[in-house]
Design a protein around this motif. Structure first.
Motif, PDB file in Angstrom:
ATOM      1  N   PRO A 203       0.823  -1.205   0.000  1.00 56.59           N
ATOM      2  CA  PRO A 203       0.000   0.000   0.000  1.00 56.59           C
ATOM      3  C   PRO A 203       0.861   1.261   0.000  1.00 56.59           C
ATOM      4  O   PRO A 203       1.886   1.322   0.677  1.00 56.59           O
ATOM      5  CB  PRO A 203      -0.820  -0.116   1.289  1.00 56.59           C
ATOM      6  CG  PRO A 203      -0.058  -1.055   2.152  1.00 56.59           C
ATOM      7  CD  PRO A 203       0.679  -1.981   1.248  1.00 56.59           C
ATOM      8  N   VAL A 204       0.444   2.258  -0.768  1.00 56.79           N
ATOM      9  CA  VAL A 204       1.215   3.498  -0.936  1.00 56.79           C
ATOM     10  C   VAL A 204       0.324   4.692  -0.634  1.00 56.79           C
ATOM     11  O   VAL A 204      -0.840   4.732  -1.046  1.00 56.79           O
ATOM     12  CB  VAL A 204       1.767   3.608  -2.374  1.00 56.79           C
ATOM     13  CG1 VAL A 204       2.308   5.008  -2.643  1.00 56.79           C
ATOM     14  CG2 VAL A 204       2.856   2.569  -2.608  1.00 56.79           C
ATOM     15  N   ALA A 205       0.871   5.662   0.074  1.00 61.11           N
ATOM     16  CA  ALA A 205       0.198   6.940   0.295  1.00 61.11           C
ATOM     17  C   ALA A 205       1.148   8.067  -0.105  1.00 61.11           C
ATOM     18  O   ALA A 205       2.332   8.029   0.234  1.00 61.11           O
ATOM     19  CB  ALA A 205      -0.232   7.101   1.751  1.00 61.11           C
ATOM     20  N   ILE A 206       0.633   9.045  -0.817  1.00 61.60           N
ATOM     21  CA  ILE A 206       1.412  10.218  -1.248  1.00 61.60           C
ATOM     22  C   ILE A 206       0.940  11.413  -0.428  1.00 61.60           C
ATOM     23  O   ILE A 206      -0.238  11.773  -0.458  1.00 61.60           O
ATOM     24  CB  ILE A 206       1.218  10.496  -2.747  1.00 61.60           C
ATOM     25  CG1 ILE A 206       1.464   9.238  -3.583  1.00 61.60           C
ATOM     26  CG2 ILE A 206       2.121  11.637  -3.186  1.00 61.60           C
ATOM     27  CD1 ILE A 206       2.857   8.672  -3.483  1.00 61.60           C
ATOM     28  N   ILE A 207       1.873  12.029   0.298  1.00 63.46           N
ATOM     29  CA  ILE A 207       1.544  13.122   1.223  1.00 63.46           C
ATOM     30  C   ILE A 207       2.441  14.313   0.900  1.00 63.46           C
ATOM     31  O   ILE A 207       3.667  14.229   1.009  1.00 63.46           O
ATOM     32  CB  ILE A 207       1.745  12.674   2.681  1.00 63.46           C
ATOM     33  CG1 ILE A 207       0.849  11.468   2.986  1.00 63.46           C
ATOM     34  CG2 ILE A 207       1.467  13.824   3.641  1.00 63.46           C
ATOM     35  CD1 ILE A 207       1.198  10.761   4.261  1.00 63.46           C
ATOM     36  N   ARG A 208       1.831  15.422   0.492  1.00 68.91           N
ATOM     37  CA  ARG A 208       2.600  16.582   0.020  1.00 68.91           C
ATOM     38  C   ARG A 208       2.177  17.854   0.739  1.00 68.91           C
ATOM     39  O   ARG A 208       0.976  18.172   0.827  1.00 68.91           O
ATOM     40  CB  ARG A 208       2.375  16.779  -1.481  1.00 68.91           C
ATOM     41  CG  ARG A 208       2.919  15.653  -2.350  1.00 68.91           C
ATOM     42  CD  ARG A 208       4.416  15.586  -2.283  1.00 68.91           C
ATOM     43  NE  ARG A 208       5.006  14.886  -3.407  1.00 68.91           N
ATOM     44  CZ  ARG A 208       6.309  14.773  -3.617  1.00 68.91           C
ATOM     45  NH1 ARG A 208       7.146  15.346  -2.769  1.00 68.91           N
ATOM     46  NH2 ARG A 208       6.785  14.130  -4.651  1.00 68.91           N
ATOM     47  N   GLY A 209       3.165  18.600   1.224  1.00 64.54           N
ATOM     48  CA  GLY A 209       2.915  19.934   1.749  1.00 64.54           C
ATOM     49  C   GLY A 209       3.037  20.942   0.616  1.00 64.54           C
ATOM     50  O   GLY A 209       3.944  20.860  -0.217  1.00 64.54           O
ATOM     51  N   ILE A 210       2.133  21.899   0.554  1.00 65.53           N
ATOM     52  CA  ILE A 210       2.114  22.873  -0.545  1.00 65.53           C
ATOM     53  C   ILE A 210       3.082  24.012  -0.228  1.00 65.53           C
ATOM     54  O   ILE A 210       2.898  24.766   0.732  1.00 65.53           O
ATOM     55  CB  ILE A 210       0.692  23.418  -0.766  1.00 65.53           C
ATOM     56  CG1 ILE A 210      -0.248  22.270  -1.152  1.00 65.53           C
ATOM     57  CG2 ILE A 210       0.690  24.497  -1.833  1.00 65.53           C
ATOM     58  CD1 ILE A 210       0.176  21.522  -2.406  1.00 65.53           C
ATOM     59  N   SER A 211       4.120  24.124  -1.074  1.00 61.96           N
ATOM     60  CA  SER A 211       5.153  25.145  -0.852  1.00 61.96           C
ATOM     61  C   SER A 211       5.114  26.272  -1.877  1.00 61.96           C
ATOM     62  O   SER A 211       5.750  27.307  -1.680  1.00 61.96           O
ATOM     63  CB  SER A 211       6.545  24.492  -0.886  1.00 61.96           C
ATOM     64  OG  SER A 211       6.783  23.906  -2.148  1.00 61.96           O
ATOM     65  N   ASP A 212       4.391  26.083  -2.983  1.00 64.63           N
ATOM     66  CA  ASP A 212       4.303  27.114  -4.029  1.00 64.63           C
ATOM     67  C   ASP A 212       3.062  26.836  -4.857  1.00 64.63           C
ATOM     68  O   ASP A 212       2.345  25.860  -4.627  1.00 64.63           O
ATOM     69  CB  ASP A 212       5.554  27.108  -4.913  1.00 64.63           C
ATOM     70  CG  ASP A 212       5.708  25.816  -5.685  1.00 64.63           C
ATOM     71  OD1 ASP A 212       5.160  25.712  -6.786  1.00 64.63           O
ATOM     72  OD2 ASP A 212       6.381  24.881  -5.171  1.00 64.63           O
ATOM     73  N   ARG A 213       2.843  27.678  -5.861  1.00 61.78           N
ATOM     74  CA  ARG A 213       1.648  27.539  -6.692  1.00 61.78           C
ATOM     75  C   ARG A 213       1.985  27.192  -8.145  1.00 61.78           C
ATOM     76  O   ARG A 213       1.145  27.371  -9.039  1.00 61.78           O
ATOM     77  CB  ARG A 213       0.802  28.811  -6.638  1.00 61.78           C
ATOM     78  CG  ARG A 213       0.345  29.147  -5.224  1.00 61.78           C
ATOM     79  CD  ARG A 213      -0.761  30.183  -5.221  1.00 61.78           C
ATOM     80  NE  ARG A 213      -1.167  30.497  -3.851  1.00 61.78           N
ATOM     81  CZ  ARG A 213      -1.964  29.735  -3.113  1.00 61.78           C
ATOM     82  NH1 ARG A 213      -2.424  28.608  -3.615  1.00 61.78           N
ATOM     83  NH2 ARG A 213      -2.293  30.085  -1.882  1.00 61.78           N
ATOM     84  N   ALA A 214       3.184  26.691  -8.387  1.00 59.46           N
ATOM     85  CA  ALA A 214       3.595  26.316  -9.749  1.00 59.46           C
ATOM     86  C   ALA A 214       3.294  27.451 -10.726  1.00 59.46           C
ATOM     87  O   ALA A 214       2.786  27.239 -11.828  1.00 59.46           O
ATOM     88  CB  ALA A 214       2.883  25.029 -10.183  1.00 59.46           C
ATOM     89  N   ASP A 215       3.657  28.655 -10.321  1.00 59.90           N
ATOM     90  CA  ASP A 215       3.265  29.843 -11.096  1.00 59.90           C
ATOM     91  C   ASP A 215       4.427  30.780 -11.382  1.00 59.90           C
ATOM     92  O   ASP A 215       4.235  31.975 -11.608  1.00 59.90           O
ATOM     93  CB  ASP A 215       2.179  30.610 -10.330  1.00 59.90           C
ATOM     94  CG  ASP A 215       2.650  31.059  -8.945  1.00 59.90           C
ATOM     95  OD1 ASP A 215       3.793  30.725  -8.557  1.00 59.90           O
ATOM     96  OD2 ASP A 215       1.875  31.744  -8.255  1.00 59.90           O
ATOM     97  N   GLY A 216       5.649  30.251 -11.344  1.00 59.32           N
ATOM     98  CA  GLY A 216       6.804  31.087 -11.611  1.00 59.32           C
ATOM     99  C   GLY A 216       7.493  31.599 -10.370  1.00 59.32           C
ATOM    100  O   GLY A 216       8.489  32.328 -10.465  1.00 59.32           O
ATOM    101  N   THR A 217       7.000  31.224  -9.194  1.00 58.50           N
ATOM    102  CA  THR A 217       7.582  31.733  -7.947  1.00 58.50           C
ATOM    103  C   THR A 217       8.529  30.737  -7.283  1.00 58.50           C
ATOM    104  O   THR A 217       9.003  30.999  -6.175  1.00 58.50           O
ATOM    105  CB  THR A 217       6.468  32.101  -6.948  1.00 58.50           C
ATOM    106  OG1 THR A 217       5.682  30.936  -6.667  1.00 58.50           O
ATOM    107  CG2 THR A 217       5.582  33.201  -7.513  1.00 58.50           C
TER     108      THR A 217
END
Length: 387
Positions: A203-217
């Protein structure tokens, strides 16, 4: 369920350190091919974690994930780190857990444009349910400094590709938002880990914290400030999830008589469902009994295990003839079955462990055939007892 630790993998050193800080007495564990893991316990608990660095990209993540699964026979594999948000509704610092993963770079180029042909992996139901429960409790996050809002856990699709996405106006960015508009976050490793788990029955779980908005920053001052916070939030939720997974494993591993007494205290009847039918057992207590539903009793010793494996070969052939198993899956399943038979005859702890891992991989191959999964379950359990 496996008796191993929870494996946590990351892509970046920053993410690795965020998890490692939560472990007590991590000890180096070296894979025979040179990959280094650290094995420790979540601070203040008995929850064992094997931590590894997979590096960037789906391909590298898949290889390291498979090595970790083969090496540790884990309860689950958690891939933990940071990601970019695709929509403004997801706040910086929030945690996204994948309900399913898109390998979005699958496609076909036509005269009228690029047509999406993704592969998709869903999160295991049990882990998703547990994670949703923890999110509702909302007591997993570290205390926030000042008066900042506590991070929230969001559940939704994660898109995994092969390039760093750092634009909202590029042709590819627009294409992703058009074809994967339910994806909350985008990153570069989840598809590889999900595939490794699928093929190995882990079993696999993907857990990601949001660090940016993939918008050039990306790489901006704001991004450099948010990356460690987002990584810490993802690590906090992942280690809490790991603790709960291990707790459930320990409950499952409770001696049979204890489980019977516990169940007897809760209720005086037991009902089970199998193959869309209901089977009921009603009694004040049930001891010294065995019930087998469309499955042979657990194999006893290597000879019995080999007999069960040979019987499973016949079942594979029948399902192939009936069309419920395609030719490619059938051939791969036979290859794994042959490997399991070879190692089952070794009668040593190492060969027994190899047998268990091969059977788990076989379980992943036949996961879409419930009858084969039901037939394989007691065989995997028997191999685990011998190991």
């Amino acid at each position: 369920m496996s008796k191993g630790p929870v494996v946590i993998l990351t892509a970046l050193n920053l993410e690795y350190q965020a998890v490692r800080q939560r472990l007590a007495s991590p000890q180096v564990h070296r894979h025979e091919r040179g990959t280094r893991f650290e094995v420790g316990t979540v601070q203040g608990t008995s929850c064992r974690v094997a931590l590894g660095l997979a590096s960037k990209g789906n391909h590298s993540a898949a290889v390291i994930a498979e090595r970790a699964i083969q090496e540790f026979s884990p309860v689950a594999v958690l891939f933990v780190g940071v990601a970019g948000a695709l929509w403004d509704a997801t706040r910086l610092g929030d945690v996204v857990m994948a309900s399913h993963v898109y390998a979005y770079h699958g496609g076909t180029s036509e005269d009228d444009g690029l047509k999406a042909r993704p592969r998709v992996w869903e999160a295991p139901h049990g882990i998703s349910q547990l994670a949703s429960h923890l999110a509702r409790l909302n007591d997993w996050a570290d205390p926030a400094p000042g008066h900042e809002d506590a991070p929230q856990v969001r559940f939704g699709a994660i898109a995994a590709g092969e390039v760093v996405q750092n634009s909202r106006i590029s042709a590819e960015a627009k294409w992703i938002r058009q074809h994967y508009n339910d994806a909350l976050a985008i990153e570069m490793e989840a598809a590889g880990v999900a595939q490794a788990g699928h093929l190995n029955g882990a079993p696999v779980a993907i857990i990601r914290g949001i660090s940016d908005r993939a918008d050039g920053t990306k790489n901006s001052t704001e991004d450099r400030n948010w990356q460690p916070r987002a990584a810490a939030n993802a690590a906090a939720f992942a280690t809490r999830l790991a603790m709960e997974l291990v707790g459930e494993q320990e409950e499952t591993a409770m001696p049979r008589d204890d489980r019977v007494r516990s169940a007897d205290r809760l209720d005086r009847h037991v009902s089970n469902t199998a193959h869309n039918s209901t089977v009921g057992i009603m009694a004040g207590s049930v001891t010294g009994s065995s019930v087998h539903m469309n499955a042979a009793p657990k194999a006893s010793g290597p000879t019995g295990l080999i007999a069960e494996l040979n019987g499973f070969r016949d079942q594979l052939g029948r399902h192939r003839a009936e069309g419920s198993l395609d030719e490619d899956t059938y051939r791969e399943a036979l290859s794994d079955l042959d490997s399991a038979l070879r190692s089952a005859g070794g009668n040593t702890p190492e060969t027994s462990k190899r047998t268990v891992m091969t059977l788990r991989r076989l379980r992943g191959l036949v996961a879409e055939c419930p009858a084969l999964m039901a037939a394989l379950a007691p065989i995997v359990a028997a191999a685990g007892d011998l190991a």
